[in-house]
Write an enzyme that holds these catalytic residues in place. Structure first.
Site, PDB file in Angstrom:
ATOM      1  N   GLU A 113       1.129   6.765  -6.921  1.00  0.00           N
ATOM      2  CA  GLU A 113       2.410   6.078  -6.816  1.00  0.00           C
ATOM      3  C   GLU A 113       3.124   6.162  -8.154  1.00  0.00           C
ATOM      4  O   GLU A 113       2.597   6.688  -9.134  1.00  0.00           O
ATOM      5  CB  GLU A 113       2.205   4.621  -6.399  1.00  0.00           C
ATOM      6  CG  GLU A 113       1.307   3.838  -7.348  1.00  0.00           C
ATOM      7  CD  GLU A 113       0.982   2.442  -6.842  1.00  0.00           C
ATOM      8  OE1 GLU A 113       1.864   1.820  -6.229  1.00  0.00           O
ATOM      9  OE2 GLU A 113      -0.162   1.983  -7.076  1.00  0.00           O
ATOM     10  N   ASP A 151       6.092  -2.342 -14.700  1.00  0.00           N
ATOM     11  CA  ASP A 151       6.586  -1.035 -14.249  1.00  0.00           C
ATOM     12  C   ASP A 151       7.699  -0.494 -15.146  1.00  0.00           C
ATOM     13  O   ASP A 151       8.778  -0.123 -14.661  1.00  0.00           O
ATOM     14  CB  ASP A 151       7.088  -1.118 -12.806  1.00  0.00           C
ATOM     15  CG  ASP A 151       6.063  -1.700 -11.864  1.00  0.00           C
ATOM     16  OD1 ASP A 151       4.867  -1.445 -12.076  1.00  0.00           O
ATOM     17  OD2 ASP A 151       6.449  -2.418 -10.922  1.00  0.00           O
TER      18      ASP A 151
END
Length: 260
Positions: free
Chosen positions: A186, A14
């Site tokens: 997301e 991420d």
């Protein structure tokens, strides 16, 4: 500039990149249950990266299960400050994620961070957009209620905040998930370029259909038009499968745009 990948081999989930006013690029990653929380690296050219260790050295994650903890931190630079937004997830089993989102600030990456300011608990992967001295938080709304028209990933919501009063006004859904791959989006990030507001987000889940999708609008609050083709995708491709991350875009020193 030719970039040879991976620029950071190994486990760096991420990633999020920002640039300060001295020309340094900083990259932060998820660390889940590991401490010190939020690994950070810096670079001048987006190719060669120096590890700065964990940013949140005093973070208490006792009792956090494996793969919970710090998810998808977001690092931005605005108004002479670094802004670090992050999720602490207390569980991953079941449908109640029990997440809380916080923001801390610092004048320099190596300086102590401010006390955490609680933002919301409506979903994970928070990201901050700054404009004209005002600050906005975007995150997916996690809605586990079994109600008609509701989905667990229930769209991307936006709300203004400041570090004194917390969240301001009401949150608004600015991009729904009805047309999303597997019905979910997301890891959103907002940037502005040539009068357009762009949302870059992950879509489709963490399996083989994982991709990065772009949407744009002339107004921060929308409506947003979604690009029909993903920015990055390995689905139905003969290419080697690589996880695309959370759709963070950064402009390099040569003016080109890069995605991590």
């Amino acid at each position: 500039m030719i970039v040879e990948n991976p620029v950071l081999p190994g486990w760096h989930p991420d990633p999020c990149i920002c640039r300060d006013d001295e020309g340094w690029y900083y990259l932060v990653t998820s660390t889940f249950q590991w401490v010190p929380g939020i690994s950070c690296y810096r670079s001048r050219d987006l190719v060669y990266w120096q590890s700065l260790g964990g940013l949140l050295k005093g973070l208490d994650l006792r009792g956090i299960p494996d793969s919970a903890g710090v998810w998808a931190p977001d690092l931005t630079y605005a108004d002479g400050l670094f802004w670090l937004a992050y999720t602490i997830a207390k569980q991953i089993d079941g449908i109640f994620k029990d997440v809380k989102n916080y923001v801390v600030t610092s004048k320099r990456i190596g300086d102590p961070w401010s006390a955490p300011v609680f933002l919301n608990a409506s979903g994970f992967d928070p990201s901050i957009f700054h404009e004209q001295g005002r600050h906005y938080l975007i995150n997916p709304q996690w809605d586990p209620r079994p109600l008609p028209g509701h989905h667990r990933f229930n769209g991307l919501i936006l709300q203004e905040f400041d570090c004194v009063h917390g969240m301001l006004g009401n949150s608004r859904t600015i991009l729904k998930n009805d047309d999303a791959e597997n019905g979910l989006r997301e890891g959103p990030h907002i940037l502005k370029y040539n009068g357009w507001y762009y949302i870059a987000c992950a879509e489709g889940g963490t399996g083989r259909r994982h991709r990065i999708r772009m949407a744009r609008s002339h107004n921060l609050w929308g409506p947003y038009e979604v690009c029909p083709r993903p920015l990055l995708c390995s689905w139905k491709s003969a290419a080697t499968l690589r996880k695309a991350g959370h759709g963070n875009l950064i402009q390099g020193p040569d003016g080109s745009w890069y995605v991590c």
